[in-house]
Design an enzyme around this catalytic site. Structure first.
Site, mmCIF file in Angstrom:
data_model
loop_
_atom_site.group_PDB
_atom_site.id
_atom_site.type_symbol
_atom_site.label_atom_id
_atom_site.label_comp_id
_atom_site.label_asym_id
_atom_site.label_seq_id
_atom_site.Cartn_x
_atom_site.Cartn_y
_atom_site.Cartn_z
ATOM 1 N N HIS A 183 0.985 -1.328 0.002
ATOM 2 C CA HIS A 183 0.035 -0.021 -0.185
ATOM 3 C C HIS A 183 0.815 1.263 -0.084
ATOM 4 C CE1 HIS A 183 0.674 -1.410 4.090
ATOM 5 N NE2 HIS A 183 0.772 0.065 4.376
ATOM 6 N N HIS A 204 0.550 5.362 1.012
ATOM 7 C CA HIS A 204 -0.344 6.138 1.738
ATOM 8 C C HIS A 204 -0.384 7.535 1.068
ATOM 9 C CE1 HIS A 204 0.011 4.007 5.767
ATOM 10 N NE2 HIS A 204 0.899 3.408 5.082
#
Ligand code: 5GP
Ligand code: ZN
Length: 136
Positions: free
Chosen positions: A99, A101
């Site tokens: 992931h 951010h």
């Protein structure tokens, strides 16, 4: 059923606030409640982090990161973004599904999104000699 929380969000098994998605990627709100507008961009296909992500998936993730960033700055009143990623437990990765951010920024928002490092301990040339990759 996957035991990966982000796979379950991507599959819709667990609810997430879905900012946008396409065939390969999903952007959704981080539940941390640390910064307004904190978004995570993930591949729908599981990989752990940058170290095992195949190039096609990586490109799709980065396309979505840019799309979200352009939306935040073009349509939502933000001036810039910080992009953060932890790949590996040593780097502080807490959820083992890749992931990025996206932290939206406003001028003078007083956020400190850049770590204050202690200072390098080795000579820069020594480090360079150890890590440089030559020509590919
Ligand atoms: P990391 O520390 O791995 O870079 O970041 C993991 C992020 O995932 C954290 O910012 C955390 O708040 C977020 N997170 C963990 N569990 C959930 C969840 O169930 N839903 C959402 N939306 N975010 C989560
Ligand atoms: Zn996963």
């Amino acid at each position: 059923m996957s035991d990966c929380i982000f796979c379950r969000i991507a599959d819709g098994e667990i609810q997430g606030l879905r900012v946008c998605e396409d065939e390969k990627t999903l952007a959704f709100m981080d539940i941390a409640k640390d910064v307004d507008g904190h978004v995570l961009v993930i591949p729908k296909k599981h990989c752990k982090n940058i170290l095992d992500c195949d190039p096609e998936t990586l490109h799709a993730v980065m396309d979505t990161v840019q799309r979200v960033s352009l939306h935040l700055t073009g349509k939502c009143g933000y001036d810039g973004v910080n992009l953060l990623n932890a790949s590996g437990e040593s780097a502080g990765q807490s959820v083992p599904h890749f992931h990025i951010h996206v932290i939206p920024r406003k001028r003078n928002d007083q956020l400190d999104a850049w770590p204050e490092f202690e200072g390098a301990k080795e000579d820069i040339t020594d480090v360079f000699n150890r890590i440089h990759m030559g020509e590919s």
